[in-house]
Design an enzyme around this catalytic site. Structure first.
Site, short mmCIF file in Angstrom:
data_model
loop_
_atom_site.label_atom_id
_atom_site.label_comp_id
_atom_site.label_asym_id
_atom_site.label_seq_id
_atom_site.Cartn_x
_atom_site.Cartn_y
_atom_site.Cartn_z
N MET B 1 0.84 -1.20 0.00
CA MET B 1 0.00 0.00 0.00
C MET B 1 0.87 1.25 0.00
SD MET B 1 -3.61 -0.60 1.70
CE MET B 1 -3.31 -0.91 3.42
N CYS B 2 0.95 1.99 1.05
CA CYS B 2 1.54 3.33 1.18
C CYS B 2 0.43 4.36 1.01
CB CYS B 2 2.64 3.67 0.18
SG CYS B 2 4.14 2.70 0.37
#
Lengths: 228, 300
Positions: B1-2
């Site tokens: 993700m991030c």
């Protein structure tokens, strides 16, 4: 009776639990959800013919796995709206992010704005009507159901398609592997007219083109046509 | 993700609130990446000294020594402002090159986070809330800024592996995704004279854009070149002294939402990051198209 649920005051899990607790109840139960603030997984797993109106935009997986419920989002939705819907209706008044209606088995998803990439990916019987345009790789490996687009379709529409029917009024950037344009027969015009009416969309079915599988990629046999 | 957030202000009356707005947006994205967080702020000060932001785990001793050495080198007292594990050094432009060379040769424990007329980068391992508090980001003012909260995939969870990456003066990049040709591209860029601090794929994207800008491309042109040369999954948000850009790869799996009003352009990995921005209900909100370059510039 309409029950108000405010996500500024009630935690998301409690809101979903209240909605899910209606399983087995009769129609005429209605909910209004305010301050969704982009929440994920809102109004998922419903299993009753209730009416749910969400006033604002939501995040991922809104109205996923829906059965019987009528969910209206007065805003836009994040990725995966109405994912794996079984029945009922989901209407998005704004835009939908990627993979709207993915893997849906039944019911009707209406997007009044645009839907982005992978709309209807692996759909298995759901009907999807998009009033705007859809992004690339839409209806990838779509098996069954109908995808209706009043605007344009992005690249690789219907790649590796099975027996879903695709109707596009605008332009198609490119067709995916094994997806071809097919003749609009009277039965398709009737089908499309019914879909547009159910989605409460004004459009002339004769303005649409139909796309479907060339049936060269998967093991299609005419004797099994009834199975689709 | 991030998780990525970004703000590019059009209305200067919002400038005192930039740090607070960005902090709130980034904290909302915490569950997209718990490993490390960082923020790049382009300040709005009328005075424009050249600024070098450095980081050290032993700041208490190192920053004092650095101040003395800078004073000796420049012949004037060093202007060094301590912010958590970072310190911002303000210099005359003519001294910048010598000071940077001195830091690189004599202070192996110091990490250079950023350098330029406007940019300051603060990043550490930890959650966005604690990282933002450690540096007092909420009190910072500026014209534009970018924040990132990281879920590591391609390299270690370290201060230098956190985003934003800065590989040129006043430039920074944050990345959600993973590049598949970063090793070959890094070798090519090293041959072209670029310097790398980490094994991280996102740093390669930053250095690639810096290299294109050095060759005279504008930000939009550099991003367009990236579509041909960067292979992998990416949503990038990049900053320059006067610009703010967004680019998604052609597959566009990594999420992105943008909002624009008369007062600002905003970016969020999710709409949740944008819900408290002023006038968001009336804003134009859209999902940036795959393989389409978006950039905004302001007068220098």
């Amino acid at each position: 009776m309409t029950t108000m649920l405010d996500l500024n005051e009630t935690p998301l899990r409690d809101v979903n639990a209240a909605l899910q607790a209606t399983a087995g109840m009769q129609p005429n139960t209605a909910f209004e959800i305010v301050n969704p603030r982009g929440s994920h997984a809102l109004a998922v797993g419903l299993n009753a013919p209730i009416s749910v109106r969400i006033k604002g935009s939501t995040g991922y997986y809104c109205a996923g796995m829906n059965q019987h419920a009528n969910v209206i989002v007065q805003g836009s939705v994040g990725p995966g709206v109405a994912e794996n819907m079984m029945s009922g209706t989901v209407v998005v008044e704004g835009d939908a992010s990627q993979y709207a209606g993915a893997t849906g088995h039944g019911g009707l998803l209406v997007v009044r704005g645009n839907a982005s990439s992978r709309c209807g990916i692996s759909m298995k019987g759901i009907d999807i009507v998009v009033q705007g345009s859809i992004g690339h790789m839409s209806a990838f490996m779509a098996q069954k159901g109908n995808l209706v687009v009043l605007g344009d379709a992005g690249d690789a529409l219907g790649d590796s398609l099975y027996e879903a029917r695709l109707f596009v009024r605008g332009s198609v950037a490119s067709l995916g592997t094994d997806c071809v344009e097919k003749e609009m027969l009277p039965e398709h015009v009737d089908l499309l007219r019914d879909l547009l009416a159910r989605a409460e969309v004004e459009a002339d079915p004769s303005e649409f083109r139909r796309y479907g599988s060339a049936r060269t990629l998967y093991n299609f046999h005419i004797d099994n046509a009834q199975a689709y | 993700m991030c998780g990525i957030v970004g703000l590019f202000l059009k209305d200067s009356r919002l400038e005192p609130e930039l740090g607070a707005m960005l902090t709130a947006m980034l904290v909302t994205m915490t569950d997209r990446g718990p490993d490390s967080a960082g923020i790049a702020i382009y300040n709005a000060d009328a005075e424009k000294p050249f600024k070098i932001t450095v980081q050290s785990p032993e700041g208490d001793t190192e920053f004092g020594t650095l101040a003395d050495r800078v004073a000796a080198l420049t012949g004037a007292p060093a202007r060094l402002e301590r912010k958590g594990s970072h310190a911002v050094l303000a210099l005359g432009r003519d001294r910048a090159k010598a000071v940077l060379a001195m830091i690189r040769s004599d202070f192996p424990g110091l990490r250079i986070m950023s350098q330029g007329n406007r940019i300051e980068i603060f990043k550490e391992t930890g959650l966005p809330q604690s990282v933002a508090e450690a540096f007092g980001v909420a009190a910072m003012r500026g014209t534009h800024g970018i924040g990132h909260t990281r879920m590591a995939t391609e390299s270690a969870v370290t201060t230098l592996g956190a985003h934003p990456f800065s590989t040129g003066p006043d430039q920074c990049l944050v990345h959600n995704g993973s590049l598949s040709n970063h090793n070959s591209l890094r070798r090519q860029l090293v041959r072209d004279g670029m310097r790398f601090e980490t094994e991280n794929d996102s740093e390669v994207a930053a250095a690639y854009l810096t290299h294109r800008l050095q060759e005279g491309r504008d930000l939009g042109g550099a991003l367009r070149d990236g579509l041909a040369d960067l292979d992998g999954f990416y949503t990038f948000v990049v900053g320059t002294e006067t610009g703010f850009g967004v680019l998604r790869d052609p597959i566009a799996c990594k999420p992105a939402v943008m909002a624009e009003t008369d007062r600002y352009v905003a970016f969020g990995s999710e709409y949740r990051a944008l819900v408290d921005l002023p006038g968001i209900r009336e804003a134009r909100v859209w999902e940036p198209q795959p393989a389409e370059v978006y950039f905004w510039e302001r007068a220098a």
